[in-house]
Scaffold this active site. Structure first.
Site, PDB file in Angstrom:
ATOM      1  N   CYS A 112      20.179 105.060  13.376  1.00  0.00           N
ATOM      2  CA  CYS A 112      19.646 104.855  14.725  1.00  0.00           C
ATOM      3  C   CYS A 112      18.133 105.015  14.799  1.00  0.00           C
ATOM      4  O   CYS A 112      17.527 104.731  15.820  1.00  0.00           O
ATOM      5  CB  CYS A 112      20.350 105.787  15.697  1.00  0.00           C
ATOM      6  SG  CYS A 112      22.139 105.601  15.615  1.00  0.00           S
ATOM      7  N   HIS A 253      16.182 105.000  21.726  1.00  0.00           N
ATOM      8  CA  HIS A 253      17.475 104.592  21.176  1.00  0.00           C
ATOM      9  C   HIS A 253      18.549 104.917  22.208  1.00  0.00           C
ATOM     10  O   HIS A 253      18.573 106.016  22.777  1.00  0.00           O
ATOM     11  CB  HIS A 253      17.729 105.338  19.859  1.00  0.00           C
ATOM     12  CG  HIS A 253      19.158 105.273  19.426  1.00  0.00           C
ATOM     13  ND1 HIS A 253      19.836 104.076  19.311  1.00  0.00           N
ATOM     14  CD2 HIS A 253      20.040 106.253  19.093  1.00  0.00           C
ATOM     15  CE1 HIS A 253      21.079 104.328  18.925  1.00  0.00           C
ATOM     16  NE2 HIS A 253      21.223 105.634  18.795  1.00  0.00           N
ATOM     17  N   ASN A 283      26.389 102.442  21.984  1.00  0.00           N
ATOM     18  CA  ASN A 283      25.367 102.766  20.984  1.00  0.00           C
ATOM     19  C   ASN A 283      25.447 101.726  19.857  1.00  0.00           C
ATOM     20  O   ASN A 283      26.428 101.688  19.120  1.00  0.00           O
ATOM     21  CB  ASN A 283      25.637 104.181  20.455  1.00  0.00           C
ATOM     22  CG  ASN A 283      24.697 104.603  19.328  1.00  0.00           C
ATOM     23  OD1 ASN A 283      24.000 103.782  18.752  1.00  0.00           O
ATOM     24  ND2 ASN A 283      24.703 105.886  19.007  1.00  0.00           N
TER      25      ASN A 283
HETATM   26  N1  COA Z   1      38.049 111.514  26.262  1.00  0.00           N
HETATM   27  C1  COA Z   1      38.514 112.581  26.919  1.00  0.00           C
HETATM   28  N2  COA Z   1      38.280 113.839  26.520  1.00  0.00           N
HETATM   29  C2  COA Z   1      37.526 114.019  25.436  1.00  0.00           C
HETATM   30  C3  COA Z   1      37.006 112.966  24.710  1.00  0.00           C
HETATM   31  C4  COA Z   1      37.296 111.655  25.152  1.00  0.00           C
HETATM   32  N3  COA Z   1      36.828 110.565  24.529  1.00  0.00           N
HETATM   33  N4  COA Z   1      36.301 113.454  23.674  1.00  0.00           N
HETATM   34  C5  COA Z   1      36.359 114.790  23.752  1.00  0.00           C
HETATM   35  N5  COA Z   1      37.118 115.125  24.814  1.00  0.00           N
HETATM   36  C6  COA Z   1      37.423 116.467  25.293  1.00  0.00           C
HETATM   37  C7  COA Z   1      37.338 117.515  24.213  1.00  0.00           C
HETATM   38  O1  COA Z   1      38.539 117.638  23.517  1.00  0.00           O
HETATM   39  C8  COA Z   1      37.007 118.753  25.026  1.00  0.00           C
HETATM   40  O2  COA Z   1      38.199 119.242  25.605  1.00  0.00           O
HETATM   41  P1  COA Z   1      38.453 120.829  25.759  1.00  0.00           P
HETATM   42  O3  COA Z   1      37.340 121.311  26.638  1.00  0.00           O
HETATM   43  O4  COA Z   1      39.797 120.879  26.359  1.00  0.00           O
HETATM   44  O5  COA Z   1      38.355 121.360  24.361  1.00  0.00           O
HETATM   45  C9  COA Z   1      36.153 118.234  26.161  1.00  0.00           C
HETATM   46  O6  COA Z   1      36.445 116.832  26.266  1.00  0.00           O
HETATM   47  C10 COA Z   1      34.670 118.412  25.922  1.00  0.00           C
HETATM   48  O7  COA Z   1      34.377 117.983  24.602  1.00  0.00           O
HETATM   49  P2  COA Z   1      32.916 117.947  24.056  1.00  0.00           P
HETATM   50  O8  COA Z   1      32.926 117.526  22.623  1.00  0.00           O
HETATM   51  O9  COA Z   1      32.227 119.229  24.458  1.00  0.00           O
HETATM   52  O10 COA Z   1      32.294 116.765  24.956  1.00  0.00           O
HETATM   53  P3  COA Z   1      30.791 116.410  25.167  1.00  0.00           P
HETATM   54  O11 COA Z   1      30.394 116.596  26.560  1.00  0.00           O
HETATM   55  O12 COA Z   1      29.918 117.023  24.096  1.00  0.00           O
HETATM   56  O13 COA Z   1      30.823 114.834  24.917  1.00  0.00           O
HETATM   57  C11 COA Z   1      30.149 113.284  23.254  1.00  0.00           C
HETATM   58  C12 COA Z   1      31.180 114.324  23.654  1.00  0.00           C
HETATM   59  C13 COA Z   1      30.524 112.732  21.886  1.00  0.00           C
HETATM   60  C14 COA Z   1      30.168 112.168  24.281  1.00  0.00           C
HETATM   61  C15 COA Z   1      28.751 113.955  23.237  1.00  0.00           C
HETATM   62  O14 COA Z   1      28.797 115.145  22.479  1.00  0.00           O
HETATM   63  C16 COA Z   1      27.680 113.079  22.693  1.00  0.00           C
HETATM   64  O15 COA Z   1      27.364 112.051  23.249  1.00  0.00           O
HETATM   65  N6  COA Z   1      27.044 113.504  21.583  1.00  0.00           N
HETATM   66  C17 COA Z   1      25.969 112.745  20.975  1.00  0.00           C
HETATM   67  C18 COA Z   1      26.574 111.655  20.170  1.00  0.00           C
HETATM   68  C19 COA Z   1      25.585 110.631  19.748  1.00  0.00           C
HETATM   69  O16 COA Z   1      24.725 110.264  20.502  1.00  0.00           O
HETATM   70  N7  COA Z   1      25.724 110.168  18.516  1.00  0.00           N
HETATM   71  C20 COA Z   1      24.921 109.161  17.948  1.00  0.00           C
HETATM   72  C21 COA Z   1      23.534 109.608  17.758  1.00  0.00           C
HETATM   73  S1  COA Z   1      22.594 108.368  17.080  1.00  0.00           S
END
Ligand code: COA
Length: 329
Positions: A112, A253, A283
């Site tokens: 990215c 990005h 993304n």
């Molecule tokens: N749908 C529903 N629930 C989901 C889920 C989905 N797709 N993915 C995770 N959950 C749940 C988890 O199991 C967790 O449940 P719990 O509280 O019962 O344990 C809850 O949602 C929160 O999970 P969490 O991982 O804390 O979510 P988050 O707010 O961090 O969002 C991402 C997850 C991946 C969207 C976020 O972390 C993110 O965008 N990270 C950056 C990723 C990125 O940009 N990557 C590329 C970089 S170049």
């Protein structure tokens, strides 16, 4: 001397997959994806390939620049999802476009941050007088690297390509700032599909299939992005004796709308200076910045004499920011 953008192009796959279609594959919902990421739909390749999208985005950028393919000296393609190891995607683009005078190579693995690094590489060649024109492209078929059973990642990614034409110009040169932190690389990984030599190493069968897809510690990547991106933006401004007020648009990005909002907030800058299109494409890794640039160009939002700040971040971990001026004529 520097390299100024004088044309942009993009290619978006026809098939648009909305969040409900993702919710048919994994336990998630349209509401959850919108709220946590800002993504509403992503486009996924059907008959397209990384190469075909790169070539079409490049062709459109050349058309926008009014430059014949034979006048291009350098073609760079940033991609982590090339169709083949050999030949490189940039050479395939050269063949398709008839850019017979170009030197061509790919920037693989920069993920990215790939387009920012491609811009920096091309700009350095142009500024030093080695080349006069360059075509830089980000093209990705991330759907092929996505584990469609993993709701932590498959909600995020999409396919597409974007491109820009750079010409050597006498405009002011701005120096970039880039960083890498390999020690934190485990946060975002995807194993090579070619890890057997067929002679002394056993074939892939013993390795679980999931390893060949993107695996991510979402929270770690999120924290990394919201801390490091504002820092590198401040660094690049300081390095070039610029202030935040000098920047017209921050082209980040497009990983997650919440990341862009958090960066704007930390910098104390208004969201109007941070265009967002992650809702439409998800993304698209190295393609996200040039797709956004092309959208802004098409909408008439890139005006002569503006200063744009590009910032990329992702696997490696890698991150960086570059300032560029739009053409002054
Ligand atoms: N749908 C529903 N629930 C989901 C889920 C989905 N797709 N993915 C995770 N959950 C749940 C988890 O199991 C967790 O449940 P719990 O509280 O019962 O344990 C809850 O949602 C929160 O999970 P969490 O991982 O804390 O979510 P988050 O707010 O961090 O969002 C991402 C997850 C991946 C969207 C976020 O972390 C993110 O965008 N990270 C950056 C990723 C990125 O940009 N990557 C590329 C970089 S170049």
């Amino acid at each position: 001397m520097t390299g100024s953008i004088c044309g942009t192009g993009s290619y978006i796959p026809h098939y648009a997959m909305d969040n409900n279609a993702v919710a048919d594959l994994v336990e998630t919902s349209d509401e959850w994806i919108r709220e946590r990421t800002g993504v509403i739909r992503r486009h996924i390749i059907t008959e397209e390939t990384t190469t075909s999208m790169a070539a079409e985005a490049g062709r459109r950028a050349l058309e926008d620049a009014g430059l014949p393919a034979e006048e291009i000296d350098l073609i760079l393609v940033a991609t982590i999802s090339s169709d083949a190891l050999l030949p490189c995607t940039a050479c395939e683009v050269q063949k398709t476009l008839g850019a017979v005078n170009a030197t061509c190579f790919d920037l693989g693995g920069a993920a990215c941050t790939g387009f920012v690094l491609a811009y920096n590489t091309a700009e350095a060649y142009l500024a030093s007088g080695v080349y006069k024109t360059a075509l830089i492209i980000g093209s990705e078929s991330l759907s092929a690297l996505t584990n469609w059973k993993d709701r932590g990642t498959c909600i995020l990614f999409g396919d597409g390509a974007g491109a820009a034409v750079l010409k050597a110009s006498e405009q002011r040169r701005y120096l970039p700032v880039t960083h890498s932190e390999g020690a934190k690389g485990e946060a975002l990984v995807c194993k090579s599909r070619y890890d057997s030599n067929g002679l002394t190493k056993k074939c892939n069968e013993c390795i679980p299939e999931e390893k060949y897809f993107i695996r991510m510690d979402g929270q770690a990547v999120f924290k990394f992005a919201v801390r490091k991106v504002p820092e590198v933006i401040e660094e690049v401004l300081e390095k070039n004796s610029l202030s935040k007020e000098d920047i017209d648009l921050y082209i980040l990005h497009q990983a997650n709308k919440r990341i862009v909002e958090a960066v704007a907030k930390r910098l104390g800058e208004p969201m109007e200076k941070f265009p967002v299109n992650v809702q439409e494409y998800g993304n698209t890794s190295s393609a996200s910045i040039p797709i956004l640039l092309d959208e802004l160009n098409g909408a008439g939002k890139l005006k002569p004499g503006q200063k744009l700040l590009l910032a990329g971040f992702g696997a490696g971990l890698t991150w960086g920011a570059s300032v560029l001026g739009t053409a002054e004529t």
